[in-house]
Design a protein around this motif. Structure first.
Motif, PDB file in Angstrom:
ATOM      1  N   ALA A  89       0.873  -1.181   0.000  1.00 51.95           N
ATOM      2  CA  ALA A  89       0.000   0.000   0.000  1.00 51.95           C
ATOM      3  C   ALA A  89       0.904   1.224   0.000  1.00 51.95           C
ATOM      4  N   ARG A  90       1.027   1.860  -1.154  1.00 51.18           N
ATOM      5  CA  ARG A  90       1.961   2.975  -1.293  1.00 51.18           C
ATOM      6  C   ARG A  90       1.248   4.221  -1.790  1.00 51.18           C
ATOM      7  N   SER A  91       1.687   5.347  -1.289  1.00 52.97           N
ATOM      8  CA  SER A  91       1.177   6.621  -1.793  1.00 52.97           C
ATOM      9  C   SER A  91       2.348   7.413  -2.351  1.00 52.97           C
ATOM     10  N   GLN A 129       4.039   9.748 -13.471  1.00 52.02           N
ATOM     11  CA  GLN A 129       3.807   9.261 -12.120  1.00 52.02           C
ATOM     12  C   GLN A 129       5.050   9.504 -11.278  1.00 52.02           C
ATOM     13  N   GLU A 130       4.843  10.060 -10.096  1.00 53.18           N
ATOM     14  CA  GLU A 130       5.943  10.378  -9.200  1.00 53.18           C
ATOM     15  C   GLU A 130       6.741   9.126  -8.839  1.00 53.18           C
ATOM     16  N   PHE A 131       8.055   9.240  -8.836  1.00 54.46           N
ATOM     17  CA  PHE A 131       8.928   8.094  -8.573  1.00 54.46           C
ATOM     18  C   PHE A 131       8.966   7.736  -7.089  1.00 54.46           C
ATOM     19  N   GLU A 132       9.035   8.742  -6.224  1.00 57.55           N
ATOM     20  CA  GLU A 132       9.150   8.488  -4.787  1.00 57.55           C
ATOM     21  C   GLU A 132       7.779   8.206  -4.173  1.00 57.55           C
ATOM     22  N   HIS A 162      -0.654   1.172 -10.675  1.00 60.17           N
ATOM     23  CA  HIS A 162      -0.656   2.633 -10.792  1.00 60.17           C
ATOM     24  C   HIS A 162      -1.522   3.292  -9.713  1.00 60.17           C
ATOM     25  N   GLY A 163      -1.824   2.520  -8.671  1.00 59.74           N
ATOM     26  CA  GLY A 163      -2.686   3.052  -7.623  1.00 59.74           C
ATOM     27  C   GLY A 163      -1.942   3.927  -6.631  1.00 59.74           C
TER      28      GLY A 163
END
Length: 213
Positions: A49-51, A67-70, A174-175
């Protein structure tokens, strides 16, 4: 020579069990027993679960989405799922522990929800919760369950892996998830909605990508 290039390799002797089990599973997919349910079951563990640290940018004319890398980690989610091979519909459930007790609870839930007049054929790999002594005892105590095990290193024969692949592409890859619960709350509606248009996979076993029928 380019020694920095490395390819994976699995060294194993030709095992007659591989061909026997493979033929059994392929025949089950292509010629399912009449008046029986054919299930493909497995678990998918440690779904992150990543934001993203910064919002992405939507695609535009001639430009892909950014899409942001970090990202920030918010823990992981594990699920167990059963795919009805003949309909393409699946049941998913989030789990806290991936052990034989959890697996037996899932089997019991399926057993009580499936017409008692039907036999159940299930494709399983050799995961620890699937081959545990307690799991084998549960299966022995439920004679309408007929187990078809994949050969070692051949989980790809289990059609539920196709479902997990679709789930990964549709929800996870891509979530953007603020917590474990947020990830679970996106997986469950996706699984329910997918069942409304589900179709069985066309099993080919000829090296070509499998597609929905």
């Amino acid at each position: 020579m380019r020694p920095y290039r490395v390819r994976g390799w699995l060294t194993r002797k030709d095992d007659p069990v591989f061909w026997t089990r493979t033929a059994d599973i392929c025949d089950l997919y292509l010629n399912p027993p009449p008046d029986a349910v054919v299930l493909s079951i497995d678990d998918k563990t440690a779904i992150a679960a990543r934001s993203r640290k910064h919002p992405g940018r939507h695609a535009g004319p001639g430009r892909p989405a950014y899409q942001e890398f970090e990202y920030v980690r918010h823990g992981t989610v594990s699920i167990i799922a059963a795919l009805d091979v003949q309909t393409g519909q699946a049941v998913t459930e989030s789990i806290r522990r991936n052990d034989s007790v959890t697996f037996q609870h899932f089997l019991t839930m399926l057993d009580t929800s499936i017409d008692p007049a039907k036999q159940i054929h299930v494709v399983l790999d050799n995961g620890s919760s699937h081959v545990a002594k307690a799991t084998r005892a549960w299966l022995s105590a439920h004679p309408r369950w007929h187990v078809h095990r994949t050969p070692v290193h051949a989980s790809w024969l289990n059609q539920i892996e196709l479902y997990f692949s679709v789930l990964t592409r549709g929800v996870v890859r891509h979530g953007d998830f603020s917590s474990r619960d947020d990830l679970i709350n996106k997986i469950e509606p996706y699984a329910i909605e997918k069942n409304t248009t589900a179709k069985p996979y066309r099993w080919t076993y000829d090296g070509t990508p499998l597609k929905a029928a």
